[in-house]
Design a protein around this motif. Structure first.
Motif, mmCIF file in Angstrom:
data_model
loop_
_atom_site.group_PDB
_atom_site.id
_atom_site.type_symbol
_atom_site.label_atom_id
_atom_site.label_comp_id
_atom_site.label_asym_id
_atom_site.label_seq_id
_atom_site.Cartn_x
_atom_site.Cartn_y
_atom_site.Cartn_z
ATOM 1 N N THR A 131 10.333 -6.413 -2.179
ATOM 2 C CA THR A 131 9.269 -7.192 -2.808
ATOM 3 C C THR A 131 8.016 -6.340 -2.964
ATOM 4 O O THR A 131 7.348 -6.361 -4.008
ATOM 5 C CB THR A 131 8.948 -8.442 -1.973
ATOM 6 N N ALA A 132 7.698 -5.571 -1.936
ATOM 7 C CA ALA A 132 6.532 -4.693 -1.983
ATOM 8 C C ALA A 132 6.702 -3.612 -3.038
ATOM 9 O O ALA A 132 5.756 -3.296 -3.782
ATOM 10 C CB ALA A 132 6.289 -4.070 -0.617
ATOM 11 N N ALA A 133 7.894 -3.030 -3.117
ATOM 12 C CA ALA A 133 8.158 -1.989 -4.114
ATOM 13 C C ALA A 133 7.997 -2.545 -5.522
ATOM 14 O O ALA A 133 7.402 -1.907 -6.400
ATOM 15 C CB ALA A 133 9.564 -1.424 -3.917
ATOM 16 N N ALA B 157 0.832 -1.202 0.000
ATOM 17 C CA ALA B 157 0.000 0.000 0.000
ATOM 18 C C ALA B 157 0.868 1.255 0.000
ATOM 19 O O ALA B 157 0.615 2.215 -0.737
ATOM 20 C CB ALA B 157 -0.931 -0.010 1.207
ATOM 21 N N HIS B 158 1.897 1.252 0.832
ATOM 22 C CA HIS B 158 2.807 2.397 0.934
ATOM 23 C C HIS B 158 3.441 2.710 -0.419
ATOM 24 O O HIS B 158 3.459 3.871 -0.871
ATOM 25 C CB HIS B 158 3.882 2.093 1.976
ATOM 26 N N HIS B 159 3.950 1.684 -1.099
ATOM 27 C CA HIS B 159 4.634 1.901 -2.374
ATOM 28 C C HIS B 159 3.654 2.247 -3.495
ATOM 29 O O HIS B 159 4.002 3.017 -4.405
ATOM 30 C CB HIS B 159 5.489 0.685 -2.725
ATOM 31 N N LEU B 160 2.458 1.715 -3.438
ATOM 32 C CA LEU B 160 1.438 2.117 -4.410
ATOM 33 C C LEU B 160 1.108 3.601 -4.258
ATOM 34 O O LEU B 160 0.980 4.335 -5.245
ATOM 35 C CB LEU B 160 0.172 1.280 -4.226
ATOM 36 N N THR C 279 6.238 -5.197 -6.403
ATOM 37 C CA THR C 279 4.832 -5.560 -6.622
ATOM 38 C C THR C 279 4.005 -4.332 -6.955
ATOM 39 O O THR C 279 3.130 -4.376 -7.837
ATOM 40 C CB THR C 279 4.266 -6.267 -5.378
ATOM 41 N N ALA C 280 4.253 -3.219 -6.263
ATOM 42 C CA ALA C 280 3.524 -1.983 -6.546
ATOM 43 C C ALA C 280 3.784 -1.525 -7.974
ATOM 44 O O ALA C 280 2.850 -1.122 -8.694
ATOM 45 C CB ALA C 280 3.938 -0.901 -5.553
ATOM 46 N N ALA C 281 5.040 -1.597 -8.406
ATOM 47 C CA ALA C 281 5.363 -1.219 -9.784
ATOM 48 C C ALA C 281 4.669 -2.145 -10.777
ATOM 49 O O ALA C 281 4.133 -1.702 -11.804
ATOM 50 C CB ALA C 281 6.878 -1.243 -9.983
ATOM 51 N N ALA C 282 4.653 -3.435 -10.473
ATOM 52 C CA ALA C 282 4.008 -4.400 -11.361
ATOM 53 C C ALA C 282 2.499 -4.183 -11.438
ATOM 54 O O ALA C 282 1.885 -4.346 -12.500
ATOM 55 C CB ALA C 282 4.308 -5.815 -10.890
#
Length: 310
Positions: free
Chosen positions: A197-199, A31-34, A201-204
């Motif tokens: 991983t979160a960063a 959520a943060h990276h999105l 995933t947000a980009a993807a």
């Protein structure tokens, strides 16, 4: 890792990403990276978690927190309306990974969402035989359902969460200055921090042209590589401690599963041992070339950097 920035304010044209499992450790990071990338985040939260600190954290980040009943496809369909991608960071056993995710998938299809990212975040379970890892078996079962659905699916595979090297994973033992392992000390192993991983995933989630699988590893190290990284990070010499063959580890898994089955736990001790066995055999190694460079703004944390913080 990406540089910390204040959350972007989504414009009227900002894509809406539906995030399931948003109150978990990985979900909060996604959520943060999105939000940093300017996405509108619709975080799905059970009624029991609606007023907890994690939900409040999501609101403070600018996410829309929506109460849902994961047992209701109709409820989930309403929550998915207008989204460009559904990201699942759900964690659990069959009732979650297979059953709840299937309802979420049905809802995404019913709402006309074009893309779905399942809660796979792991080593490459697609190459493993049935029965070698309980949690991976569940992901393959859901994978078969996902691949039949009329939706564009992308799984993010990241090896082992590197963070485990400072806690649950028994490989690095600072107290005795040893790297403990089974099998071959030169087998390459994939590690990615939960933040990276979160960063990724947000980009993807915001990338409309992702393939079926994306493979990312913040660092690839053998046991000998871990030995060098730990020695450099902690300023003392680490030695290797081979405690047995992979056959010995398999026997320990069987014994532990018999003596302490803990079938209702998501990560009982034998489950972690299964994961370690999968990686040390090389069967779960991510195929190369990796997709790290797909999003060049992400700077990945290396094992030595992580261990230096311990």
């Amino acid at each position: 890792m990406t540089q910390p920035l204040p959350p972007a304010t989504p414009s009227a044209a900002a894509p809406t990403i539906v995030l399931a499992g948003a109150t978990g450790a990985l979900g909060l990071l996604i959520a943060h990276h999105l939000r940093q990338r300017g996405a509108a985040v619709r975080a799905l939260v059970r009624s029991s978690a609606l007023h907890k600190a994690e939900a409040q954290s999501l609101r403070l980040q600018g996410a829309e927190v929506v109460e849902v009943d994961y047992n209701s496809v109709a409820d989930l369909t309403q929550a998915c309306a207008g989204a460009t991608c559904v990201v699942s960071a759900l964690s659990g056993l069959r009732d979650i990974i297979v059953d709840a995710q299937t309802r979420l998938l049905e809802a995404a299809v019913a709402a006309g969402v074009p893309r779905f990212i399942p809660s796979d975040f792991s080593a490459d379970f697609t190459k493993l035989p049935e029965g070698s890892n309980r949690n991976f078996d569940l992901r393959r079962e859901f994978q078969r359902r996902l691949d039949k659905a009329p939706i564009q699916a992308t799984s993010v595979l990241n090896g082992m969460f590197m963070d485990l090297l400072t806690g649950q994973a028994p490989l690095v033992q600072p107290g005795i200055s040893r790297i403990v392992y089974w099998g071959d000390a030169d087998q390459p192993l994939d590690f990615t921090t939960m933040v990276d991983t979160a960063a990724f995933t947000a980009a993807a989630a915001l990338d409309p042209n992702t393939p079926r699988y994306l493979r990312v590893a913040g660092d690839v190290q053998s046991i000998r590589g871990l030995q060098a990284a730990a020695s450099a990070a902690m300023g003392k010499e680490f030695k290797l401690l081979r405690v047995g063959s992979l056959g010995v580890l398999a026997g320990l898994i069987k014994l532990t599963k018999t003596l302490a089955p803990a079938k209702d736990e998501v990560f009982p001790p034998w489950q972690g041992m299964q994961y370690m066995h999968n990686m040390l055999t090389g069967q779960a190694k991510l195929a190369e070339p990796l997709d790290n460079a797909r999003y060049p703004d992400i700077q990945y944390i290396k094992v030595q950097d992580l261990l230096a913080r311990k």
